[in-house]
Scaffold this motif. Sequence first.
Motif, PDB file in Angstrom:
ATOM      1  N   VAL A   1       0.841  -1.200   0.000  1.00 50.68           N
ATOM      2  CA  VAL A   1       0.000   0.000   0.000  1.00 50.68           C
ATOM      3  C   VAL A   1       0.883   1.259   0.000  1.00 50.68           C
ATOM      4  O   VAL A   1       0.649   2.203  -0.749  1.00 50.68           O
ATOM      5  N   ALA A  28       0.175   3.260  -3.387  1.00 53.83           N
ATOM      6  CA  ALA A  28      -0.574   4.502  -3.221  1.00 53.83           C
ATOM      7  C   ALA A  28       0.361   5.710  -3.379  1.00 53.83           C
ATOM      8  O   ALA A  28      -0.059   6.847  -3.191  1.00 53.83           O
ATOM      9  N   GLY A  46      -6.690  -1.131  -0.984  1.00 57.32           N
ATOM     10  CA  GLY A  46      -5.677  -0.109  -0.729  1.00 57.32           C
ATOM     11  C   GLY A  46      -5.978   0.746   0.474  1.00 57.32           C
ATOM     12  O   GLY A  46      -6.563   0.286   1.457  1.00 57.32           O
ATOM     13  N   MET A  76      -7.209   2.737  -4.493  1.00 54.51           N
ATOM     14  CA  MET A  76      -5.875   2.467  -3.948  1.00 54.51           C
ATOM     15  C   MET A  76      -5.385   3.659  -3.136  1.00 54.51           C
ATOM     16  O   MET A  76      -4.785   3.505  -2.075  1.00 54.51           O
ATOM     17  N   LYS A  77      -5.671   4.863  -3.634  1.00 55.60           N
ATOM     18  CA  LYS A  77      -5.195   6.068  -2.948  1.00 55.60           C
ATOM     19  C   LYS A  77      -6.118   6.510  -1.812  1.00 55.60           C
ATOM     20  O   LYS A  77      -5.861   7.513  -1.151  1.00 55.60           O
TER      21      LYS A  77
END
Lengths: 480, 480
Positions: free
Chosen positions: A26, A30, A283, A342-343
């Motif tokens: 992550v 990210a 994420g 993911m972010k």
Amino acid sequence: MANNQKKMVDDITSMDVDFAKWYTDVCKKAELIEYTSIKGCMVIRPYGYAIWENIQRILDGMFKATGHENVCMPMFIPESLLQKEADHVEGFAPECAWVTYGGNEKLEERLCVRPTSETLFCEHFKNIVHSHRDLPKLYNQWVSVVRWEKTTRPFLRSREFLWQEGHTLHATPEEAIEETEKMLGIYTKFCQEDLAMPVIQGQKTESDKFAGAERTYCIEALMHDGKALQAGTSHYFGDGFAKAFDIQFADKNNQLQYPHQTSWGVTTRLIGAIIMTHGDDNGLVLPPAVAPIQAIVIPVAQHKDGVLDAANELCDRLNKVCRAKIDDSNNTPGWKFAEYEMKGVPVRIELGPRDIEAGQCVVVTRHNREKTIVPLDKIEEVILEKLEEVRKGIYEKALENRERRTYIAHNMDEIIADLEKNGDGFVKAMWCGDEACEDKVKEVTGVGSRCIPLEQEHIDDKCVCCGKPAKCMVYWGKAY
Amino acid sequence: MANNQKKMVDDITSMDVDFAKWYTDVCKKAELIEYTSIKGCMVIRPYGYAIWENIQRILDGMFKATGHENVCMPMFIPESLLQKEADHVEGFAPECAWVTYGGNEKLEERLCVRPTSETLFCEHFKNIVHSHRDLPKLYNQWVSVVRWEKTTRPFLRSREFLWQEGHTLHATPEEAIEETEKMLGIYTKFCQEDLAMPVIQGQKTESDKFAGAERTYCIEALMHDGKALQAGTSHYFGDGFAKAFDIQFADKNNQLQYPHQTSWGVTTRLIGAIIMTHGDDNGLVLPPAVAPIQAIVIPVAQHKDGVLDAANELCDRLNKVCRAKIDDSNNTPGWKFAEYEMKGVPVRIELGPRDIEAGQCVVVTRHNREKTIVPLDKIEEVILEKLEEVRKGIYEKALENRERRTYIAHNMDEIIADLEKNGDGFVKAMWCGDEACEDKVKEVTGVGSRCIPLEQEHIDDKCVCCGKPAKCMVYWGKAY
């Protein structure tokens, strides 16, 4: 939700398969950090740094609102200065980075890169504090510090890390203790409300205190995997440092007195705590208060007439009430969905030709992927409601995880059985106050004392280890 | 304007008697800095640091508005990394602070504390830039750097100083040059408008370029005493660093190319520049944009009924339009007047019983001590006008000083005569472009080349030194 999304998500390890690997995946995917050739030091990338800037901005506002002023001390501490307080040097010298040369010349006295700045603040306080009118001094600084750790992990334990360190000086012990507790309260409020992360307020045991402190308060959070993380500390020093550094002030009767001191800090560790408290297999999941992007607008079929214009207009409107961004790149919507999941962007807004025709958009909250059809003319109020919904939702989820993973034990066997049956977590158990028992619990069960919580519960009359009369209830756990 | 005021002012040296002593007196008396036991390192005190926070906030906004993102690189550079670009290491290695021990263990490779971070950014760029789609990278960081200077002075030259360093990477030389010039433009705008400090934009000569740069642009300001101060620099690196660090990207035709790079920075030196541009014998004079306190409310005869209430109410109203503060301490008004003049607060507001009765207050601008009687119900608009008046007033004064101290010379004798007759200042004179002449001018007249201004003037056909055909006009001066 298409192949592209699948592909990106497949790239990270599932948290249930390997939590440690999931965590570093992550951090990288990210785009929070990148490794460097300097062991234990990392680059904090724009997206990661923007989270830290938000943390800074909110906390700095809270510090200033309570009368604290920012200063900047040197990054170097001469060895003789570090040595002035005996417990302090014993705690920190073994993990200092030492500067021995300036240019081509060997230094007469080596300098350590600050691991913490009590000694520098003390030197300064001695110069500027003379009278009771000079007190209190309520100082803070935002800097990086260095501790030469053997094992390192992004955000959680690195050789250099960013933090704030508050240092205050007071006329009386009561005032200093009040300050120590007030700052613990500010950290608690910030973690629970802004980071949506439940924390336990407590005091460290004698063996776990900060080097040189009389008392160390802390807040402890429980991560998704059941391990504990110390999220902030606040120390009361009494007049130990003042005596070691000969800081004195003339009181109202013109008598010389030693002032009483505190320090308190939180670090970029908080970003690690956010990841491990709220993240999932897709994420990051960011608390809205510190998310660099709170709402991402994703045009659907953006090649069609009017879609990009409408999406840009929507984004402009959103930007008046929150931090919004549009992604009008050529990637597919599915790819973009996966990227902003993911972010950890709290809210995604999809807008396509049919939505525009119907005067609506699709709002998706990150933590539960819940979709809501929202009339375009209501978007400003709805987005604020949704951000609050995310905040509450992720707080509840984290609290539920902690409660499910908090066990009550009356003896060592129960500790072992609970952890074996239900996995890592907090164990609440009584303690006699003896360091030998503290050590033995850790040795036998694997969990160490995390803190003596301010909010005590009576679980038993006897120490979980030796069976002698108990002094207090302790939270035990494995720690990051 | 009483004895108390006199007393405080008497404590600092007059700027005409000893400018260097005046400067350090102001740094200390205005509580900007305090010395430490670490030679060449200082404490930036709350009032000084608040000026830096304002500088940061304004510049950071300008950087972000032009698409730049903040990051954070490690503070250490392994020796082998620093050595990758030959000119760069030659320029910086002699003034690096070297870490050789981590805890009790000697490091296998020594690490320098960053003097500047080109090499770290290059290592990172190599990791994250692969395609033309990854460009440009527009990065900045706010950190401190260390250069082991022999002679140090607060803000102007210290071993550790705070700065921002922008580092950008572009597909073409044109884009990189445009960036270099754009950032010079931002620095110029900030200095002239926010710091009220006139600057000359120019290019450094070959001998004066940043280590590793193809071109170094700079802004040069003239201080009250006629010495020049470099207030900001912006460097174009070409692809030199990219080649040394093997950074390549695939262009649109999938051909590998070296990207082109820039860096640019301003430092806490700017605070030194503010002091020496605007200060006077009563102390600091701060440009309103960066003044921690823009308006100080001073109650007169504050023991009388209603004065403190009215003054507090006035301060609350002012705080809605500017950064205002009230001083309700027990010091005399005269003492307070002197204190806030020393601290350079742009506007002072006096409010006494008779003012309250008349529904007015007295507004005094710091730079010219001009008094205006202002109806209380007009104070919000008047305060903004007055702050603008201070900004313009101190800019004009600084510009007038520079113009009075700018001389035109056709030969070496004229340089010497101008400086002798009118004191230190800028000399405008032609140059053939030969380094030998540059050195000789400095040796013979004492003034070195400050910059080749972007705005050229034709003063003569011949070099001021050798008489051969001139290439350009140069600003010469003595520098901080």
